[in-house]
Motif scaffolding. Structure first.
Motif, PDB file in Angstrom:
ATOM      1  N   VAL A  66       0.842  -1.195   0.000  1.00  0.00           N
ATOM      2  CA  VAL A  66       0.000   0.000   0.000  1.00  0.00           C
ATOM      3  C   VAL A  66       0.878   1.246   0.000  1.00  0.00           C
ATOM      4  O   VAL A  66       0.676   2.173  -0.792  1.00  0.00           O
ATOM      5  CB  VAL A  66      -0.933   0.015   1.231  1.00  0.00           C
ATOM      6  N   LEU A  67       1.882   1.249   0.869  1.00  0.00           N
ATOM      7  CA  LEU A  67       2.769   2.420   0.945  1.00  0.00           C
ATOM      8  C   LEU A  67       3.564   2.609  -0.328  1.00  0.00           C
ATOM      9  O   LEU A  67       3.858   3.738  -0.720  1.00  0.00           O
ATOM     10  CB  LEU A  67       3.729   2.278   2.133  1.00  0.00           C
ATOM     11  N   GLU A  68       3.923   1.511  -0.982  1.00  0.00           N
ATOM     12  CA  GLU A  68       4.693   1.628  -2.224  1.00  0.00           C
ATOM     13  C   GLU A  68       3.899   2.342  -3.315  1.00  0.00           C
ATOM     14  O   GLU A  68       4.479   2.886  -4.258  1.00  0.00           O
ATOM     15  CB  GLU A  68       5.118   0.235  -2.697  1.00  0.00           C
ATOM     16  N   ALA A  69       2.577   2.348  -3.191  1.00  0.00           N
ATOM     17  CA  ALA A  69       1.730   3.045  -4.170  1.00  0.00           C
ATOM     18  C   ALA A  69       1.723   4.556  -3.932  1.00  0.00           C
ATOM     19  O   ALA A  69       1.228   5.311  -4.768  1.00  0.00           O
ATOM     20  CB  ALA A  69       0.303   2.506  -4.110  1.00  0.00           C
ATOM     21  N   PHE A  70       2.287   4.986  -2.805  1.00  0.00           N
ATOM     22  CA  PHE A  70       2.332   6.412  -2.465  1.00  0.00           C
ATOM     23  C   PHE A  70       3.778   6.787  -2.105  1.00  0.00           C
ATOM     24  O   PHE A  70       4.144   6.847  -0.927  1.00  0.00           O
ATOM     25  CB  PHE A  70       1.394   6.722  -1.293  1.00  0.00           C
ATOM     26  N   PRO A  71       4.621   6.999  -3.133  1.00  0.00           N
ATOM     27  CA  PRO A  71       6.046   7.280  -2.886  1.00  0.00           C
ATOM     28  C   PRO A  71       6.282   8.482  -1.969  1.00  0.00           C
ATOM     29  O   PRO A  71       7.252   8.512  -1.218  1.00  0.00           O
ATOM     30  CB  PRO A  71       6.603   7.543  -4.291  1.00  0.00           C
ATOM     31  N   GLU A  72       5.405   9.483  -2.057  1.00  0.00           N
ATOM     32  CA  GLU A  72       5.520  10.659  -1.187  1.00  0.00           C
ATOM     33  C   GLU A  72       4.185  10.871  -0.473  1.00  0.00           C
ATOM     34  O   GLU A  72       3.428  11.803  -0.786  1.00  0.00           O
ATOM     35  CB  GLU A  72       5.906  11.897  -2.006  1.00  0.00           C
ATOM     36  N   PRO A  73       3.860  10.009   0.494  1.00  0.00           N
ATOM     37  CA  PRO A  73       2.543  10.080   1.141  1.00  0.00           C
ATOM     38  C   PRO A  73       2.367  11.367   1.933  1.00  0.00           C
ATOM     39  O   PRO A  73       3.308  11.861   2.557  1.00  0.00           O
ATOM     40  CB  PRO A  73       2.548   8.866   2.071  1.00  0.00           C
ATOM     41  N   ASP A  74       1.144  11.920   1.875  1.00  0.00           N
ATOM     42  CA  ASP A  74       0.841  13.093   2.683  1.00  0.00           C
ATOM     43  C   ASP A  74      -0.008  12.692   3.891  1.00  0.00           C
ATOM     44  O   ASP A  74      -0.757  13.490   4.430  1.00  0.00           O
ATOM     45  CB  ASP A  74       0.135  14.177   1.866  1.00  0.00           C
ATOM     46  N   PHE A  75       0.104  11.422   4.289  1.00  0.00           N
ATOM     47  CA  PHE A  75      -0.575  10.916   5.466  1.00  0.00           C
ATOM     48  C   PHE A  75       0.440  10.220   6.372  1.00  0.00           C
ATOM     49  O   PHE A  75       1.519   9.821   5.929  1.00  0.00           O
ATOM     50  CB  PHE A  75      -1.691   9.934   5.082  1.00  0.00           C
ATOM     51  N   GLU A  76       0.080  10.084   7.650  1.00  0.00           N
ATOM     52  CA  GLU A  76       0.906   9.357   8.607  1.00  0.00           C
ATOM     53  C   GLU A  76       0.469   7.896   8.628  1.00  0.00           C
ATOM     54  O   GLU A  76      -0.726   7.597   8.510  1.00  0.00           O
ATOM     55  CB  GLU A  76       0.783   9.961  10.002  1.00  0.00           C
ATOM     56  N   THR A  77       1.423   6.994   8.758  1.00  0.00           N
ATOM     57  CA  THR A  77       1.124   5.565   8.770  1.00  0.00           C
ATOM     58  C   THR A  77       1.439   4.978  10.140  1.00  0.00           C
ATOM     59  O   THR A  77       2.552   5.157  10.655  1.00  0.00           O
ATOM     60  CB  THR A  77       1.950   4.823   7.705  1.00  0.00           C
ATOM     61  N   ILE A  78       0.475   4.291  10.716  1.00  0.00           N
ATOM     62  CA  ILE A  78       0.691   3.543  11.948  1.00  0.00           C
ATOM     63  C   ILE A  78       0.483   2.072  11.621  1.00  0.00           C
ATOM     64  O   ILE A  78      -0.643   1.637  11.358  1.00  0.00           O
ATOM     65  CB  ILE A  78      -0.270   3.996  13.068  1.00  0.00           C
ATOM     66  N   PHE A  79       1.576   1.319  11.579  1.00  0.00           N
ATOM     67  CA  PHE A  79       1.491  -0.104  11.261  1.00  0.00           C
ATOM     68  C   PHE A  79       0.971  -0.876  12.466  1.00  0.00           C
ATOM     69  O   PHE A  79       1.278  -0.553  13.622  1.00  0.00           O
ATOM     70  CB  PHE A  79       2.864  -0.646  10.865  1.00  0.00           C
ATOM     71  N   ILE A  80       0.189  -1.898  12.174  1.00  0.00           N
ATOM     72  CA  ILE A  80      -0.364  -2.752  13.227  1.00  0.00           C
ATOM     73  C   ILE A  80      -0.127  -4.203  12.829  1.00  0.00           C
ATOM     74  O   ILE A  80      -0.475  -4.611  11.713  1.00  0.00           O
ATOM     75  CB  ILE A  80      -1.870  -2.499  13.419  1.00  0.00           C
ATOM     76  N   THR A  81       0.472  -4.994  13.727  1.00  0.00           N
ATOM     77  CA  THR A  81       0.769  -6.382  13.406  1.00  0.00           C
ATOM     78  C   THR A  81       0.974  -7.198  14.668  1.00  0.00           C
ATOM     79  O   THR A  81       1.181  -6.643  15.748  1.00  0.00           O
ATOM     80  CB  THR A  81       2.032  -6.470  12.531  1.00  0.00           C
ATOM     81  N   ALA A  82       0.903  -8.500  14.515  1.00  0.00           N
ATOM     82  CA  ALA A  82       1.163  -9.404  15.642  1.00  0.00           C
ATOM     83  C   ALA A  82       2.632  -9.789  15.703  1.00  0.00           C
ATOM     84  O   ALA A  82       3.061 -10.478  16.624  1.00  0.00           O
ATOM     85  CB  ALA A  82       0.291 -10.653  15.514  1.00  0.00           C
ATOM     86  N   HIS A  83       3.419  -9.329  14.734  1.00  0.00           N
ATOM     87  CA  HIS A  83       4.824  -9.739  14.651  1.00  0.00           C
ATOM     88  C   HIS A  83       5.756  -8.526  14.756  1.00  0.00           C
ATOM     89  O   HIS A  83       5.640  -7.582  13.982  1.00  0.00           O
ATOM     90  CB  HIS A  83       5.089 -10.462  13.328  1.00  0.00           C
ATOM     91  N   ALA A  84       6.676  -8.591  15.689  1.00  0.00           N
ATOM     92  CA  ALA A  84       7.611  -7.478  15.893  1.00  0.00           C
ATOM     93  C   ALA A  84       8.704  -7.452  14.830  1.00  0.00           C
ATOM     94  O   ALA A  84       9.438  -6.470  14.711  1.00  0.00           O
ATOM     95  CB  ALA A  84       8.248  -7.588  17.280  1.00  0.00           C
ATOM     96  N   ASP A  85       8.805  -8.515  14.029  1.00  0.00           N
ATOM     97  CA  ASP A  85       9.895  -8.613  13.057  1.00  0.00           C
ATOM     98  C   ASP A  85       9.839  -7.530  11.978  1.00  0.00           C
ATOM     99  O   ASP A  85      10.826  -7.280  11.292  1.00  0.00           O
ATOM    100  CB  ASP A  85       9.871  -9.985  12.364  1.00  0.00           C
ATOM    101  N   TYR A  86       8.681  -6.914  11.782  1.00  0.00           N
ATOM    102  CA  TYR A  86       8.528  -5.933  10.718  1.00  0.00           C
ATOM    103  C   TYR A  86       8.901  -4.513  11.146  1.00  0.00           C
ATOM    104  O   TYR A  86       8.836  -3.585  10.339  1.00  0.00           O
ATOM    105  CB  TYR A  86       7.080  -5.911  10.227  1.00  0.00           C
ATOM    106  N   ALA A  87       9.276  -4.337  12.390  1.00  0.00           N
ATOM    107  CA  ALA A  87       9.489  -2.983  12.919  1.00  0.00           C
ATOM    108  C   ALA A  87      10.533  -2.203  12.129  1.00  0.00           C
ATOM    109  O   ALA A  87      10.333  -1.039  11.780  1.00  0.00           O
ATOM    110  CB  ALA A  87       9.886  -3.048  14.391  1.00  0.00           C
ATOM    111  N   ILE A  88      11.661  -2.836  11.836  1.00  0.00           N
ATOM    112  CA  ILE A  88      12.742  -2.127  11.144  1.00  0.00           C
ATOM    113  C   ILE A  88      12.292  -1.685   9.752  1.00  0.00           C
ATOM    114  O   ILE A  88      12.543  -0.551   9.336  1.00  0.00           O
ATOM    115  CB  ILE A  88      13.996  -3.013  11.047  1.00  0.00           C
ATOM    116  N   LYS A  89      11.601  -2.575   9.035  1.00  0.00           N
ATOM    117  CA  LYS A  89      11.143  -2.209   7.695  1.00  0.00           C
ATOM    118  C   LYS A  89      10.131  -1.069   7.773  1.00  0.00           C
ATOM    119  O   LYS A  89      10.139  -0.159   6.940  1.00  0.00           O
ATOM    120  CB  LYS A  89      10.519  -3.412   6.993  1.00  0.00           C
TER     121      LYS A  89
END
Length: 254
Positions: A66-89
């Motif tokens: 989803v984010l890749e579709a918006f190279p320069e997003p004008d919104f803030e993103t808060i990721f939500i997941t059950a896995h902490a492994d994605y934090a760095i990405k």
């Protein structure tokens, strides 16, 4: 009011988060939800949210798509997941925050507070496109400065007096404004982006390539196909299907 969209492929998760936000974060309005990557991209494009709550794992795809579709997003993103492994990405993709499931109220409120601060900082330095959209789109609830129009150029945004514009001319994906002073200004957006504002200020679409200020029309010549002469002597062609409408308007103004 801060506008948000929730993206998660599980309905229970979407409803749970929406209820949390409604109960504990009343400054946030959940404007929409999406359950797939394509639906999320469409919802973001149409609703222009301030915050996107984005699940990392969406069906057989990823919230990162989803984010890749918006190279320069004008919104803030808060990721939500059950896995902490994605934090760095998530951090590398400039996410505002990262919440682990099950979501805790205190962490949700803290993430929203941080995102709100970032939104506040951007509001005082809006992107040129967002400034243009706000100033020239009263339907979004924003009010134009009286008698002015915001013109987006390669150098920024210029506020011009509508009564000082003679006409504007379409130039492919650009638009040139011609002023009573003789000055010309090339806008970096097409004419259609200005049409609503201009029509509401006494301008007329005489031709697919021209919008003229009726207050600065010196005469209308019917012969030779029909054309308008402006106060500065410039002659503007009138499209055949526009002739009757123009004539009616000119007669009413007499």
């Amino acid at each position: 009011m801060i506008k948000a969209i929730i993206v998660d492929d599980e309905e229970l998760n979407r409803e749970f988060l929406s209820n949390l936000i409604h109960t504990y974060c009343p400054e946030i309005k959940v404007a929409g939800m999406a359950s797939s990557v394509n639906d999320a991209i469409l919802a973001i494009s149409q609703m222009t949210p301030d915050i996107v709550f984005l699940d990392v794992e969406i069906l057989d795809d990823s919230g990162f798509s989803v984010l890749e579709a918006f190279p320069e997003p004008d919104f803030e993103t808060i990721f939500i997941t059950a896995h902490a492994d994605y934090a760095i990405k998530a951090i590398r993709m400039n996410a505002s925050d990262y919440l682990l499931k099950p979501i805790k109220v205190a962490e949700l409120k803290a993430a929203i507070a941080r995102a709100s601060k970032r939104i506040g900082r951007k509001t005082s330095g809006l992107t040129r496109d967002r400034q243009f959209e706000i100033m020239n789109n009263p339907r979004q609830g924003h009010i134009l400065p009286a008698g002015k129009i915001a013109i987006s150029t390669k150098d920024g945004i210029t506020f011009a007096n509508l009564d000082e514009i003679l006409y504007c001319q379409a130039d492919r994906s650009y638009c040139e404004f011609i002023f009573t002073s003789g000055k010309k200004m090339m806008a970096s957006k097409p004419m259609k982006e200005y049409e609503d504002v201009l029509e509401g200020a006494g301008f007329f679409r005489a031709h697919k390539s021209y919008m003229v200020n009726l207050n600065h029309v010196s005469r209308y010549i019917k012969k030779e196909g029909g054309y308008i002469e402006m106060d500065n002597g410039d002659q503007i062609e009138v499209a055949t299907r526009k002739k009757k409408s123009l004539w009616d308007l000119l007669e009413k103004s007499q």
